[in-house]
Design a protein around this motif. Structure first.
Motif, PDB file in Angstrom:
ATOM      1  N   UNK A  27       0.834  -1.203   0.000  1.00 18.04           N
ATOM      2  CA  UNK A  27       0.000   0.000   0.000  1.00 18.04           C
ATOM      3  C   UNK A  27       0.871   1.257   0.000  1.00 18.04           C
ATOM      4  N   UNK A  28       1.935   1.236   0.788  1.00 19.51           N
ATOM      5  CA  UNK A  28       2.844   2.389   0.818  1.00 19.51           C
ATOM      6  C   UNK A  28       3.497   2.604  -0.542  1.00 19.51           C
ATOM      7  N   UNK A  29       3.862   1.526  -1.239  1.00 15.06           N
ATOM      8  CA  UNK A  29       4.426   1.640  -2.584  1.00 15.06           C
ATOM      9  C   UNK A  29       3.418   2.292  -3.533  1.00 15.06           C
ATOM     10  N   UNK A  30       2.173   1.839  -3.464  1.00 18.79           N
ATOM     11  CA  UNK A  30       1.125   2.406  -4.316  1.00 18.79           C
ATOM     12  C   UNK A  30       0.958   3.897  -4.038  1.00 18.79           C
ATOM     13  N   UNK A  31       0.957   4.283  -2.779  1.00 12.78           N
ATOM     14  CA  UNK A  31       0.781   5.693  -2.424  1.00 12.78           C
ATOM     15  C   UNK A  31       1.967   6.538  -2.891  1.00 12.78           C
ATOM     16  N   UNK A  32       3.189   5.991  -2.778  1.00 14.77           N
ATOM     17  CA  UNK A  32       4.368   6.723  -3.266  1.00 14.77           C
ATOM     18  C   UNK A  32       4.288   6.916  -4.783  1.00 14.77           C
ATOM     19  N   UNK A  33       3.857   5.876  -5.491  1.00 16.36           N
ATOM     20  CA  UNK A  33       3.734   5.976  -6.950  1.00 16.36           C
ATOM     21  C   UNK A  33       2.658   6.997  -7.336  1.00 16.36           C
ATOM     22  N   UNK A  34       1.566   7.033  -6.599  1.00  9.51           N
ATOM     23  CA  UNK A  34       0.515   8.007  -6.885  1.00  9.51           C
ATOM     24  C   UNK A  34       1.031   9.432  -6.705  1.00  9.51           C
ATOM     25  N   UNK A  35       1.838   9.648  -5.668  1.00 12.19           N
ATOM     26  CA  UNK A  35       2.398  10.976  -5.425  1.00 12.19           C
ATOM     27  C   UNK A  35       3.341  11.380  -6.545  1.00 12.19           C
ATOM     28  N   UNK A  36       4.123  10.427  -7.046  1.00 10.05           N
ATOM     29  CA  UNK A  36       5.054  10.723  -8.128  1.00 10.05           C
ATOM     30  C   UNK A  36       4.336  11.095  -9.415  1.00 10.05           C
ATOM     31  N   UNK A  37       3.203  10.455  -9.662  1.00 13.37           N
ATOM     32  CA  UNK A  37       2.465  10.688 -10.917  1.00 13.37           C
ATOM     33  C   UNK A  37       1.411  11.768 -10.795  1.00 13.37           C
ATOM     34  N   UNK A  38       1.271  12.330  -9.616  1.00 12.16           N
ATOM     35  CA  UNK A  38       0.256  13.377  -9.405  1.00 12.16           C
ATOM     36  C   UNK A  38       0.765  14.754  -9.749  1.00 12.16           C
TER      37      UNK A  38
END
Length: 139
Positions: free
Chosen positions: A128-139
């Motif tokens: 879940x933390x990986x998914x959230x980090x990726x979302x922040x990078x692509x936001x």
């Protein structure tokens, strides 16, 4: 502890050994919790529908504005609950297929403590933390 005995408590669930992860009793515990949550969401939605259908006439425009604001807030809450209802139904399907409690990304156990806090969890904390980090990078 056989599946036919009294329902598990959270404390008893957490005391079970790791080898008992997602046994019949634990699955029954989470199914019951998810079904209760689903019933609560459906009941809230029905109450909101009845409230929003009430037509009140207000002489004072401020009273009308207050009621409209309350209705907007209520609709926002129900929208969040509708999204949660989709997650609950998805979790119940995962119980039926034997996938509940296991990370959809890694296949690792999600963990009882996490499932108690968020019964609809699909990923382990790490995933879940990986998914959230990726979302922040692509936001």
């Amino acid at each position: 502890m056989p599946a036919s005995s009294k329902p598990l408590t959270e404390a008893a669930l957490l005391k079970m050994p790791a080898s008992a992860y997602m046994n019949a009793d634990q699955v029954a515990f989470f199914r019951s919790r998810l079904e209760a949550l689903r019933e609560e969401m459906l009941s809230n939605a029905a109450d909101t529908g009845a409230t929003l259908k009430e037509n009140e006439n207000f002489a004072d425009p401020n009273d009308r504005a207050t009621v409209e604001e309350e209705h907007m807030l209520e609709q926002r809450v129900r929208d969040r609950e509708r999204k949660l209802l989709k997650k609950i139904n998805s979790a119940l399907k995962r119980i039926d297929t034997g996938e509940y409690g296991w990370c959809l990304e890694t296949g690792d156990p999600i963990g009882l403590a996490r499932l108690l806090a968020r019964p609809t969890a699909e990923y382990s904390i790490e995933a879940q933390e990986r998914h959230e980090r990726m979302e922040k990078l692509h936001a």
